[in-house]
Design a protein around this motif. Structure first.
Motif, PDB file in Angstrom:
ATOM      1  N   LEU A   1       0.856  -1.226  -0.229  1.00  0.00           N
ATOM      2  CA  LEU A   1       0.158  -0.101   0.061  1.00  0.00           C
ATOM      3  C   LEU A   1       1.026   1.067   0.038  1.00  0.00           C
ATOM      4  CD1 LEU A   1      -2.793   1.248   0.087  1.00  0.00           C
ATOM      5  CD2 LEU A   1      -2.734   1.029   2.517  1.00  0.00           C
ATOM      6  N   ALA A   2       1.994   1.155   0.689  1.00  0.00           N
ATOM      7  CA  ALA A   2       2.801   2.520   0.800  1.00  0.00           C
ATOM      8  C   ALA A   2       3.430   2.641  -0.431  1.00  0.00           C
ATOM      9  CB  ALA A   2       3.807   2.249   1.788  1.00  0.00           C
ATOM     10  N   GLU A   3       3.935   1.724  -1.191  1.00  0.00           N
ATOM     11  CA  GLU A   3       4.811   1.942  -2.287  1.00  0.00           C
ATOM     12  C   GLU A   3       3.730   2.371  -3.634  1.00  0.00           C
ATOM     13  OE1 GLU A   3       7.771  -0.217  -5.415  1.00  0.00           O
ATOM     14  OE2 GLU A   3       6.558  -1.602  -3.945  1.00  0.00           O
ATOM     15  N   PHE A   4       2.500   1.717  -3.555  1.00  0.00           N
ATOM     16  CA  PHE A   4       1.307   2.094  -4.664  1.00  0.00           C
ATOM     17  C   PHE A   4       1.004   3.527  -4.217  1.00  0.00           C
ATOM     18  CE2 PHE A   4      -2.809   2.934  -5.873  1.00  0.00           C
ATOM     19  CZ  PHE A   4      -2.632   2.311  -7.281  1.00  0.00           C
ATOM     20  N   ASN A   5       0.867   3.955  -3.009  1.00  0.00           N
ATOM     21  CA  ASN A   5       0.597   5.460  -2.690  1.00  0.00           C
ATOM     22  C   ASN A   5       2.028   6.550  -3.178  1.00  0.00           C
ATOM     23  OD1 ASN A   5      -1.960   5.035  -1.609  1.00  0.00           O
ATOM     24  ND2 ASN A   5      -1.226   4.968   0.209  1.00  0.00           N
ATOM     25  N   ILE A   6       3.110   6.092  -2.985  1.00  0.00           N
ATOM     26  CA  ILE A   6       4.272   6.597  -3.163  1.00  0.00           C
ATOM     27  C   ILE A   6       4.432   6.756  -4.762  1.00  0.00           C
ATOM     28  CG2 ILE A   6       6.646   6.624  -3.588  1.00  0.00           C
ATOM     29  CD1 ILE A   6       6.616   5.114  -0.524  1.00  0.00           C
TER      30      ILE A   6
ATOM     31  N   ILE B   1       3.851  12.161   0.951  1.00  0.00           N
ATOM     32  CA  ILE B   1       3.986  10.810   1.113  1.00  0.00           C
ATOM     33  C   ILE B   1       4.816  10.501   2.519  1.00  0.00           C
ATOM     34  CG2 ILE B   1       4.152  10.189  -1.237  1.00  0.00           C
ATOM     35  CD1 ILE B   1       7.305  10.146  -1.093  1.00  0.00           C
ATOM     36  N   THR B   2       4.897  11.410   3.125  1.00  0.00           N
ATOM     37  CA  THR B   2       5.575  11.264   4.698  1.00  0.00           C
ATOM     38  C   THR B   2       5.012  10.138   5.277  1.00  0.00           C
ATOM     39  OG1 THR B   2       5.827  13.636   4.794  1.00  0.00           O
ATOM     40  CG2 THR B   2       6.153  12.318   6.809  1.00  0.00           C
ATOM     41  N   GLN B   3       3.648   9.915   5.393  1.00  0.00           N
ATOM     42  CA  GLN B   3       3.161   8.709   6.228  1.00  0.00           C
ATOM     43  C   GLN B   3       3.466   7.591   5.414  1.00  0.00           C
ATOM     44  OE1 GLN B   3       1.829   8.602   9.215  1.00  0.00           O
ATOM     45  NE2 GLN B   3       2.287   6.496   8.986  1.00  0.00           N
ATOM     46  N   ASP B   4       3.284   7.532   4.138  1.00  0.00           N
ATOM     47  CA  ASP B   4       3.722   6.457   3.351  1.00  0.00           C
ATOM     48  C   ASP B   4       5.089   6.034   3.660  1.00  0.00           C
ATOM     49  OD1 ASP B   4       1.092   5.910   1.933  1.00  0.00           O
ATOM     50  OD2 ASP B   4       1.574   7.795   1.050  1.00  0.00           O
ATOM     51  N   CYS B   5       6.217   6.967   3.619  1.00  0.00           N
ATOM     52  CA  CYS B   5       7.569   6.466   3.876  1.00  0.00           C
ATOM     53  C   CYS B   5       7.624   5.964   5.403  1.00  0.00           C
ATOM     54  CB  CYS B   5       8.294   7.912   3.775  1.00  0.00           C
ATOM     55  SG  CYS B   5       8.482   7.971   1.955  1.00  0.00           S
TER      56      CYS B   5
ATOM     57  N   ASN C   1      15.767   5.662  -1.667  1.00  0.00           N
ATOM     58  CA  ASN C   1      15.611   6.434  -2.819  1.00  0.00           C
ATOM     59  C   ASN C   1      14.239   7.641  -2.835  1.00  0.00           C
ATOM     60  OD1 ASN C   1      17.581   5.595  -5.203  1.00  0.00           O
ATOM     61  ND2 ASN C   1      16.695   3.534  -4.149  1.00  0.00           N
ATOM     62  N   GLN C   2      13.040   7.219  -3.022  1.00  0.00           N
ATOM     63  CA  GLN C   2      12.076   8.187  -2.741  1.00  0.00           C
ATOM     64  C   GLN C   2      11.816   8.620  -1.484  1.00  0.00           C
ATOM     65  OE1 GLN C   2      12.238   5.270  -4.514  1.00  0.00           O
ATOM     66  NE2 GLN C   2      10.504   4.934  -6.015  1.00  0.00           N
ATOM     67  N   CYS C   3      12.295   7.766  -0.547  1.00  0.00           N
ATOM     68  CA  CYS C   3      11.757   8.461   1.069  1.00  0.00           C
ATOM     69  C   CYS C   3      13.220   8.844   1.490  1.00  0.00           C
ATOM     70  CB  CYS C   3      11.508   7.366   1.882  1.00  0.00           C
ATOM     71  SG  CYS C   3       9.797   6.616   1.355  1.00  0.00           S
ATOM     72  N   LYS C   4      14.388   9.049   1.024  1.00  0.00           N
ATOM     73  CA  LYS C   4      15.445   9.514   1.349  1.00  0.00           C
ATOM     74  C   LYS C   4      15.464  10.949   1.944  1.00  0.00           C
ATOM     75  CE  LYS C   4      20.583   9.478   0.301  1.00  0.00           C
ATOM     76  NZ  LYS C   4      21.405   9.228  -0.668  1.00  0.00           N
ATOM     77  N   THR C   5      14.785  11.783   1.353  1.00  0.00           N
ATOM     78  CA  THR C   5      14.792  12.926   1.646  1.00  0.00           C
ATOM     79  C   THR C   5      13.465  13.367   2.563  1.00  0.00           C
ATOM     80  OG1 THR C   5      13.651  13.992  -0.275  1.00  0.00           O
ATOM     81  CG2 THR C   5      16.003  13.879  -0.307  1.00  0.00           C
ATOM     82  N   ILE C   6      12.572  12.221   2.735  1.00  0.00           N
ATOM     83  CA  ILE C   6      11.469  12.750   3.633  1.00  0.00           C
ATOM     84  C   ILE C   6      11.736  12.107   4.937  1.00  0.00           C
ATOM     85  CG2 ILE C   6       9.064  11.862   3.767  1.00  0.00           C
ATOM     86  CD1 ILE C   6       9.634  13.167   1.256  1.00  0.00           C
ATOM     87  N   LEU C   7      12.238  10.936   5.178  1.00  0.00           N
ATOM     88  CA  LEU C   7      12.459  10.641   6.689  1.00  0.00           C
ATOM     89  C   LEU C   7      13.915  11.126   7.106  1.00  0.00           C
ATOM     90  CD1 LEU C   7      10.909   7.353   6.622  1.00  0.00           C
ATOM     91  CD2 LEU C   7      10.142   9.039   7.319  1.00  0.00           C
TER      92      LEU C   7
END
Length: 206
Positions: free
Chosen positions: A148-153, A163-167, A200-206
Motif C-alpha cells: 500500500l505504501a509503495e502504491f501510494n508513493i 508521502i510522509t506517512q507512506d514512507c 531513494n523515494q523516501c531518502k529526503t522525507i525521513l
C-alpha cells in the motif's frame, strides 16, 4: 477396533508423506525459479497438488512480475490474462488469505503500468481497498504494509500528494519483515524493495 486404528494410522502416514513430498518439490521449484525465472515447475505442481495454493500463487506472481520488465505489450497482456484466471480461482478458495489479496493488488497495478490512461482511475481505488482488507486480515503482514505504501508513493508522482506517512509505513514494514516468520515456502519477498524505497523515494522525507 485394531483395524480401524490401523487404517487411521495409515492415512496419517500417507498424508504426512504427501505433505513432505510437496514441501520438497515446492522448495526445489522456488530455487529453480530464482535461478532461471522459469515458472514451469509451478504449473506442474499446481496440477500434481491441486489443493495446494502456493504453486498457483507463485505461478501467477511470476507472470505478473514479468510484465513490469518486459516491453512486449502482447506478451504482457497474455501473461496478465493467465494470471487473472489463476488469481480468481485462488480468491474463490482462499477468501481470508492476505497474500492472495496482495497478489490481486499487484496484478491490478501491473494492469495500470500497461495502460495507465484506461486503468489508472479504474484500478486505483480497488487496489487501495485490497491492501486495506489485507491489513485487516493480518496487520503484521509486511507485504501488505509495503504494498500500500509503495502504491501510494508511486501515485504521488502524478497527484503530488504528501508521502510522509507512506514512507513511515515503508520503514514500519522493515521491522515487520525482520519479525516475519512465514510457514515453509510461503511468501517472504519484499524486504529489498522496502530498503530501496527508503534509500531513494523516501531518502529526503525521513
Amino acid at each position: 477396533m485394531k483395524t480401524f486404528l490401523l487404517t487411521i494410522a495409515t492415512l496419517i502416514s500417507v498424508s504426512t508423506f504427501a505433505q513432505k513430498n510437496f514441501d520438497t518439490e515446492m522448495s526445489k521449484s522456488l530455487t529453480e525459479w530464482k535461478q532461471t525465472n522459469s515458472s514451469a515447475n509451478f504449473e506442474q505442481l499446481s496440477k500434481n497438488f491441486p489443493n495446494e495454493w502456493l504453486p498457483k500463487y507463485y505461478l501467477a506472481f511470476s507472470e505478473v512480475l514479468s510484465t513490469f520488465e518486459n516491453k512486449n505489450a502482447e506478451e504482457n497482456y497474455k501473461n496478465l490474462d493467465e494470471a487473472k484466471t489463476i488469481i480468481e480461482a485462488l480468491q474463490a478458495d482462499n477468501l481470508m488469505n492476505s497474500e492472495i489479496l496482495n497478489l490481486k493488488a499487484l496484478y491490478l497495478t501491473a494492469e495500470i503500468v500497461q495502460n495507465p490512461m484506461q486503468k489508472g482511475a479504474e484500478n486505483t481505488p480497488i487496489i487501495q481497498q485490497l491492501y486495506a482488507k489485507s491489513l485487516m486480515l493480518n496487520p503484521s503482514n509486511p507485504r501488505s504494509v509495503l504494498g500500500l505504501a509503495e502504491f501510494n508513493i508511486n501515485l504521488a508522482n502524478y497527484s503530488g500528494a504528501d508521502i510522509t506517512q507512506d514512507c513511515k509505513n515503508v520503514k514500519k514494514s522493515l521491522a515487520l519483515f525482520d519479525a516475519d516468520q512465514p510457514k515453509k515456502n510461503e511468501p517472504k519477498w519484499g524486504k529489498d524493495r522496502a530498503e530501496s524505497l527508503l534509500n531513494n523515494q523516501c531518502k529526503t522525507i525521513l
